[in-house]
Design an enzyme around this catalytic site. Structure first.
Site, mmCIF file in Angstrom:
data_model
loop_
_atom_site.group_PDB
_atom_site.id
_atom_site.type_symbol
_atom_site.label_atom_id
_atom_site.label_comp_id
_atom_site.label_asym_id
_atom_site.label_seq_id
_atom_site.Cartn_x
_atom_site.Cartn_y
_atom_site.Cartn_z
ATOM 1 N N ARG A 194 -10.183 -11.493 1.408
ATOM 2 C CA ARG A 194 -11.040 -12.505 0.778
ATOM 3 C C ARG A 194 -10.374 -13.873 0.786
ATOM 4 O O ARG A 194 -11.052 -14.898 0.796
ATOM 5 C CB ARG A 194 -11.418 -12.052 -0.639
ATOM 6 C CG ARG A 194 -10.254 -11.857 -1.562
ATOM 7 C CD ARG A 194 -10.621 -11.074 -2.818
ATOM 8 N NE ARG A 194 -10.746 -9.633 -2.568
ATOM 9 C CZ ARG A 194 -11.094 -8.751 -3.484
ATOM 10 N NH1 ARG A 194 -11.374 -9.133 -4.720
ATOM 11 N NH2 ARG A 194 -11.175 -7.468 -3.183
ATOM 12 N N GLU A 215 -6.215 -9.508 0.283
ATOM 13 C CA GLU A 215 -5.892 -10.657 1.139
ATOM 14 C C GLU A 215 -7.049 -11.088 2.021
ATOM 15 O O GLU A 215 -7.158 -12.243 2.397
ATOM 16 C CB GLU A 215 -4.668 -10.315 2.013
ATOM 17 C CG GLU A 215 -4.969 -9.586 3.329
ATOM 18 C CD GLU A 215 -5.634 -8.218 3.160
ATOM 19 O OE1 GLU A 215 -5.492 -7.627 2.076
ATOM 20 O OE2 GLU A 215 -6.309 -7.754 4.086
ATOM 21 N N LYS A 236 0.844 -1.199 0.000
ATOM 22 C CA LYS A 236 0.000 0.000 0.000
ATOM 23 C C LYS A 236 0.882 1.253 0.000
ATOM 24 O O LYS A 236 1.940 1.254 0.632
ATOM 25 C CB LYS A 236 -0.856 0.040 1.274
ATOM 26 C CG LYS A 236 -2.010 -0.945 1.306
ATOM 27 C CD LYS A 236 -2.820 -0.792 2.573
ATOM 28 C CE LYS A 236 -3.909 -1.844 2.673
ATOM 29 N NZ LYS A 236 -4.972 -1.707 1.670
HETATM 30 N N1 BES Z 1 -8.151 -3.874 4.120
HETATM 31 C C1 BES Z 1 -8.320 -3.434 2.779
HETATM 32 C C2 BES Z 1 -9.637 -2.698 2.540
HETATM 33 C C3 BES Z 1 -9.831 -1.380 3.254
HETATM 34 C C4 BES Z 1 -9.566 -0.193 2.605
HETATM 35 C C5 BES Z 1 -10.345 -1.333 4.527
HETATM 36 C C6 BES Z 1 -9.783 1.018 3.240
HETATM 37 C C7 BES Z 1 -10.557 -0.132 5.165
HETATM 38 C C8 BES Z 1 -10.281 1.038 4.524
HETATM 39 C C9 BES Z 1 -8.287 -4.618 1.830
HETATM 40 O O1 BES Z 1 -7.505 -5.693 2.227
HETATM 41 C C10 BES Z 1 -7.737 -4.103 0.535
HETATM 42 O O2 BES Z 1 -6.651 -3.622 0.542
HETATM 43 N N2 BES Z 1 -8.504 -4.215 -0.528
HETATM 44 C C11 BES Z 1 -8.107 -3.730 -1.797
HETATM 45 C C12 BES Z 1 -8.625 -4.677 -2.843
HETATM 46 C C13 BES Z 1 -8.080 -4.426 -4.214
HETATM 47 C C14 BES Z 1 -6.611 -4.749 -4.262
HETATM 48 C C15 BES Z 1 -8.849 -5.268 -5.185
HETATM 49 C C16 BES Z 1 -8.691 -2.345 -1.992
HETATM 50 O O3 BES Z 1 -9.818 -2.090 -1.537
HETATM 51 O O4 BES Z 1 -8.024 -1.502 -2.567
HETATM 52 ZN ZN ZN Z 2 -7.256 -5.939 4.312
HETATM 53 ZN ZN ZN Z 3 -5.445 -5.509 1.680
#
Ligand code: BES
Ligand code: ZN
Ligand code: ZN
Length: 468
Positions: A315, A313, A241
């Site tokens: 999912r 991750e 990230k």
């Molecule tokens: N934990 C995150 C989702 C999240 C984002 C929670 C903001 C709370 C606030 C999750 O694991 C994630 O990073 N999802 C990605 C999925 C993408 C790579 C398809 C996302 O939402 O960007």
């Molecule tokens: Zn996450």
């Molecule tokens: Zn994530």
């Protein structure tokens, strides 16, 4: 916070709280005083008239949520005053809301500050002659306290709050009668073939745990399984990230923590519903042995998954948890997860995304959520979005091939791991927005809110009432 029930204000010496709407304002004996200080009986307005020992807070008496927010406003004003006792007269239908509003808004994260402002307020007297008042106070206190319990864990920092700590806290819940807990380690998960969860955990120095809690009342009328995403930290993994997006990812355990608070609350409320909780506790980190985009994982169900983004991750963890959870026969399977940023974009940061195949079940959860003060939006699956998860080399890809509809495609990924016989029994709650908001909203302070806890405890109570 201490709450006491009294039937009148005769011997009360503290500060009287008066919730007042525009109608009441016109009739108020203190109208002149209130006009003098510029008070208008509008929502989220309040004034403390210290010389009269009175605190006025504006409110519309439309629904419970108005009273929760008004109680939070009252708390915000009085917590900085040297007032130890507050009394408030409340209509029978709003007793729970007021207690919840006070208890929820009085939560604050203190453990990381070297100094904290002391609050004088010790006791809130509820003035009512409703014969059910005491029961209502107790119930509301329990619901708000377990919500605050969830907030405190979610707010805990990732270096302290590891998967092992989550397992320890889960075991701690067995102090409550009728709750039991089993914790499974990496070796167990290897034996069970949980290749998806294990892949996510690989680069972390902290061992992953699969946690199984059970609450079994005397004569359960229904059985519900909660499945929680317990990422004690989500760095994104090799699909790292950006720094700004990594901050707050200690809250990626919110789904698991909400499930812990739900079972705790259900047991304390003595609900006649059996509850199982399955939690996947792990970290998503980087390192030489991290799982990679391009990997193909074999999940516990046998379904193979092409990894195209290690930040998707949650999912993967849930896929194996859902398979494990469905070994338990139940009436409902509800997963809670901070699953997608797309859900936050879609419905806003205060709202939970509700997904599933059973409209009646979805409606019942959304209606309970509304009564509890939690916000939801229903997001609908469709066949076209489902196709976007196709993989050329494995059974399914862990991300969609399109940049749109990410909350729903994540839900559809989970759906792949729901057995046909359970499709109608399953609900997915994406709490990515409301689980953690870095500013105060209503009676929720900045940080964790315990999203999912109150809506499910309200829903479980309704389930119990429907059967009784
Ligand atoms: N934990 C995150 C989702 C999240 C984002 C929670 C903001 C709370 C606030 C999750 O694991 C994630 O990073 N999802 C990605 C999925 C993408 C790579 C398809 C996302 O939402 O960007
Ligand atoms: Zn996450
Ligand atoms: Zn994530």
């Amino acid at each position: 916070m201490r709450f006491e029930l009294i039937s009148n204000l005769e011997n009360f010496k503290g500060v009287e709280l008066i919730f007042i709407d525009e109608d009441g304002f016109d009739k108020s004996t203190d109208k002149d005083e209130l006009v003098k200080v510029g008070f208008k009986a509008k929502e989220e307005s309040g004034v403390y008239l210290s010389h009269l020992n009175k605190l006025y807070v504006g409110v519309k008496f439309d629904d419970s949520e108005d009273l929760r927010i008004a109680a939070a406003k009252a708390y915000e004003i009085i917590k900085i005053a040297p007032c130890e006792e507050l009394a408030v007269e409340i209509l029978p239908e709003f007793i729970e809301a007021v207690v919840e509003g006070f208890e929820l808004s009085s939560y604050s994260l203190t453990k990381y500050k070297s100094k904290n402002e002391p609050v004088s307020l010790k006791t809130i007297y509820i003035v009512s002659s409703d014969e059910k008042a005491l029961k209502k106070i107790e119930k509301a206190k329990t619901i708000a306290c377990v919500t605050n319990y969830a907030k405190d864990i979610v707010n805990s920092i990732p270096n302290d709050y590891t998967p092992a700590k989550m397992a320890e806290d889960a075991k701690g819940l067995t102090k409550i009668s009728n709750i039991t807990c089993k914790v499974y380690d990496k070796e167990f998960m290897e034996k069970e073939g949980m290749g998806a969860l294990l892949a996510v955990s690989k680069a972390s120095i902290h061992e992953p745990y699969l946690i199984h809690l059970n609450y079994k009342p005397k004569n359960p009328i229904k059985k519900v399984v909660y499945i929680g995403k317990g990422l004690t930290y989500d760095s994104g993994g090799l699909s790292l990230k950006p720094s700004d997006y990594m901050v707050t990812m200690k809250a990626d355990k919110s789904g698991a923590v909400a499930a812990m608070a739900i079972i705790k609350g259900a047991a304390k409320l003595n609900l006649a519903v059996e509850i199982d909780v399955i939690l996947g506790a792990t970290e998503n980190m980087i390192g030489g042995d991290a799982y990679k985009p391009d990997d193909v994982l074999k999940s516990m169900s046998g379904t193979t998954i092409e990894v195209r983004n290690t930040d998707a991750e949650g999912r993967l963890v849930l896929a194996d948890c859902l398979t494990f959870a469905q070994k338990i026969e139940a009436d409902y399977y509800i997963d809670l997860a901070t699953l997608t940023g797309a859900c936050v974009v879609g419905v806003g940061e205060y709202t939970t995304g509700v997904m599933g195949h059973n409209d009646e079940l979805k409606n019942s959860i959304e209606s309970a959520a509304k009564k509890s003060g939690e916000l939801t939006n229903s997001l609908h699956f469709n066949r076209h979005l489902k196709k976007l998860l196709k993989s050329l080399i494995a059974d399914i890809s862990n991300i969609s091939s399109s940049r749109y509809g990410g909350a729903i495609t994540a839900g559809l990924f989970l759906d792949k791991f729901i057995e046909d016989k359970n499709k109608q029994k399953w609900i997915h709650l994406d709490i990515a927005g409301p689980a953690f908001v870095e500013k105060t909203w209503g009676y929720n302070g900045a940080g964790a809110s315990g999203a999912g806890v109150r809506m499910n405890l309200y829903w479980l109570q309704e389930l119990e009432n429907k059967e009784a």
